[in-house]
Design a protein around this motif. Structure first.
Motif, mmCIF file in Angstrom:
data_model
loop_
_atom_site.group_PDB
_atom_site.id
_atom_site.type_symbol
_atom_site.label_atom_id
_atom_site.label_comp_id
_atom_site.label_asym_id
_atom_site.label_seq_id
_atom_site.Cartn_x
_atom_site.Cartn_y
_atom_site.Cartn_z
ATOM 1 N N LEU A 47 -39.791 40.570 -52.357
ATOM 2 C CA LEU A 47 -41.055 40.799 -53.044
ATOM 3 C C LEU A 47 -41.947 39.563 -52.968
ATOM 4 O O LEU A 47 -43.165 39.683 -52.820
ATOM 5 C CB LEU A 47 -40.810 41.207 -54.499
ATOM 6 C CG LEU A 47 -40.154 42.574 -54.698
ATOM 7 C CD1 LEU A 47 -39.810 42.790 -56.164
ATOM 8 C CD2 LEU A 47 -41.031 43.701 -54.161
ATOM 9 N N ALA A 48 -41.351 38.381 -53.044
ATOM 10 C CA ALA A 48 -42.135 37.145 -52.928
ATOM 11 C C ALA A 48 -42.748 37.025 -51.541
ATOM 12 O O ALA A 48 -43.875 36.566 -51.376
ATOM 13 C CB ALA A 48 -41.260 35.935 -53.232
ATOM 14 N N GLU A 49 -42.014 37.463 -50.536
ATOM 15 C CA GLU A 49 -42.482 37.357 -49.151
ATOM 16 C C GLU A 49 -43.478 38.451 -48.778
ATOM 17 O O GLU A 49 -44.439 38.201 -48.055
ATOM 18 C CB GLU A 49 -41.280 37.407 -48.206
ATOM 19 C CG GLU A 49 -41.632 37.187 -46.761
ATOM 20 C CD GLU A 49 -40.398 37.159 -45.859
ATOM 21 O OE1 GLU A 49 -40.553 37.479 -44.670
ATOM 22 O OE2 GLU A 49 -39.303 36.833 -46.344
ATOM 23 N N HIS A 50 -43.254 39.671 -49.269
ATOM 24 C CA HIS A 50 -44.042 40.825 -48.802
ATOM 25 C C HIS A 50 -44.963 41.433 -49.848
ATOM 26 O O HIS A 50 -45.742 42.326 -49.526
ATOM 27 C CB HIS A 50 -43.107 41.920 -48.280
ATOM 28 C CG HIS A 50 -42.264 41.486 -47.138
ATOM 29 N ND1 HIS A 50 -42.751 41.336 -45.862
ATOM 30 C CD2 HIS A 50 -40.951 41.138 -47.084
ATOM 31 C CE1 HIS A 50 -41.771 40.930 -45.061
ATOM 32 N NE2 HIS A 50 -40.676 40.798 -45.779
ATOM 33 N N GLY A 51 -44.847 41.024 -51.102
ATOM 34 C CA GLY A 51 -45.621 41.679 -52.153
ATOM 35 C C GLY A 51 -44.986 43.004 -52.525
ATOM 36 O O GLY A 51 -43.804 43.240 -52.268
ATOM 37 N N ILE A 58 -37.050 48.031 -49.401
ATOM 38 C CA ILE A 58 -36.237 46.972 -49.998
ATOM 39 C C ILE A 58 -34.773 47.195 -49.674
ATOM 40 O O ILE A 58 -34.061 46.275 -49.254
ATOM 41 C CB ILE A 58 -36.447 46.898 -51.525
ATOM 42 C CG1 ILE A 58 -37.870 46.444 -51.843
ATOM 43 C CG2 ILE A 58 -35.428 45.966 -52.173
ATOM 44 C CD1 ILE A 58 -38.233 46.538 -53.312
ATOM 45 N N ALA A 59 -34.310 48.424 -49.860
ATOM 46 C CA ALA A 59 -32.908 48.744 -49.589
ATOM 47 C C ALA A 59 -32.540 48.405 -48.148
ATOM 48 O O ALA A 59 -31.519 47.756 -47.892
ATOM 49 C CB ALA A 59 -32.636 50.224 -49.876
ATOM 50 N N SER A 97 -42.800 46.096 -57.812
ATOM 51 C CA SER A 97 -43.636 44.901 -57.906
ATOM 52 C C SER A 97 -42.914 43.840 -58.721
ATOM 53 O O SER A 97 -42.167 44.166 -59.648
ATOM 54 C CB SER A 97 -44.952 45.211 -58.617
ATOM 55 O OG SER A 97 -45.591 46.306 -58.054
ATOM 56 N N SER A 98 -43.170 42.578 -58.400
ATOM 57 C CA SER A 98 -42.624 41.469 -59.191
ATOM 58 C C SER A 98 -43.452 41.263 -60.445
ATOM 59 O O SER A 98 -44.676 41.368 -60.409
ATOM 60 C CB SER A 98 -42.680 40.157 -58.390
ATOM 61 O OG SER A 98 -41.667 40.105 -57.446
ATOM 62 N N THR A 104 -42.438 33.323 -61.205
ATOM 63 C CA THR A 104 -42.167 31.959 -61.665
ATOM 64 C C THR A 104 -40.718 31.588 -61.383
ATOM 65 O O THR A 104 -40.425 30.487 -60.885
ATOM 66 C CB THR A 104 -42.476 31.848 -63.174
ATOM 67 O OG1 THR A 104 -43.844 32.196 -63.388
ATOM 68 C CG2 THR A 104 -42.202 30.456 -63.696
ATOM 69 N N LEU A 105 -39.810 32.494 -61.682
ATOM 70 C CA LEU A 105 -38.388 32.261 -61.433
ATOM 71 C C LEU A 105 -38.125 32.049 -59.945
ATOM 72 O O LEU A 105 -37.417 31.115 -59.555
ATOM 73 C CB LEU A 105 -37.583 33.454 -61.963
ATOM 74 C CG LEU A 105 -36.069 33.396 -61.862
ATOM 75 C CD1 LEU A 105 -35.514 32.222 -62.650
ATOM 76 C CD2 LEU A 105 -35.467 34.704 -62.361
ATOM 77 N N THR A 106 -38.715 32.883 -59.120
ATOM 78 C CA THR A 106 -38.532 32.774 -57.674
ATOM 79 C C THR A 106 -39.023 31.421 -57.172
ATOM 80 O O THR A 106 -38.340 30.764 -56.377
ATOM 81 C CB THR A 106 -39.263 33.923 -56.945
ATOM 82 O OG1 THR A 106 -38.740 35.167 -57.408
ATOM 83 C CG2 THR A 106 -39.080 33.836 -55.445
#
Length: 146
Positions: A47-51, A58-59, A97-98, A104-106
Motif C-alpha cells: 500500500l505504501a508503494e502503490h497506494g 494485494i493477495a 487503503s492505508s 506513519t508506522l510504515t
C-alpha cells in the motif's frame, strides 16, 4: 540411492523454506516490536508503494491466499491500519487503503527494514544477493506444468 533420488536436504521446496526462515529471522524482531505480522507488513509495504489497491492484487503480489488475506484485512481494519471499501462501480471489488496510522508506522519501519537488508548483504554480499534475486525471478517465471 538411485541417481534420480536426492536426499531431503537437496529438495528445492524445503531449501527455499529454510532460506526464507533464515532471512525472516532478521525482520521478525523488527515487526514484532511494532506489533505486526509478516503478512501485515507485506500488505502495508504494498500500500505504501502503490497506494489504494484491490484486495485480489494485494493477495497476488503479497503471496497471501485470498481467504487468509480476508481475515488479515479484517484484523488490520479493526486495529486502525487499513480501510476496506467496495468499489463504487463494481461492488465485487474490495479496495484497501492505508490509514494515517499505518502510513506513519510504515515510514518508521522502512529504515529498520533497510537495515535488515544491509545486514544480510554484509553476510551474503551485494553481488551474491543480486545473483540470487535474478535466479529467483527466473524460478518465479517457470512455465506452469502441463
Amino acid at each position: 540411492m538411485t541417481p534420480t533420488q536426492r536426499p531431503c536436504q537437496y529438495q528445492l521446496p524445503q531449501r527455499l523454506l529454510r532460506a526464507r526462515e533464515a532471512v525472516m529471522s532478521y525482520f521478525r524482531p523488527v515487526l514484532s516490536r511494532h506489533g505486526l505480522s509478516e503478512q501485515q507488513w507485506r500488505v502495508l509495504r504494498l500500500l505504501a508503494e502503490h497506494g489504494d489497491m484491490e484486495a485480489g492484487d494485494i493477495a497476488q503480489r503479497a503471496g497471501i491466499h485470498p481467504p487468509s488475506l480476508s481475515g488479515i484485512l479484517i484484523r488490520m481494519e479493526r486495529d486502525g491500519l487499513v480501510y476496506r471499501n467496495r468499489a463504487q462501480n463494481d461492488n465485487r471489488r474490495l479496495i484497501v487503503s492505508s490509514s494515517q496510522r499505518a502510513m506513519t508506522l510504515t515510514q518508521s519501519i522502512i529504515p529498520l527494514s533497510n537495515d535488515c537488508y544491509r545486514r544480510i548483504e554484509a553476510h551474503f554480499s551485494p553481488a551474491k544477493l543480486q545473483a540470487l534475486l535474478a535466479l529467483l525471478d527466473e524460478l518465479e517465471n517457470l512455465p506452469a506444468p502441463s
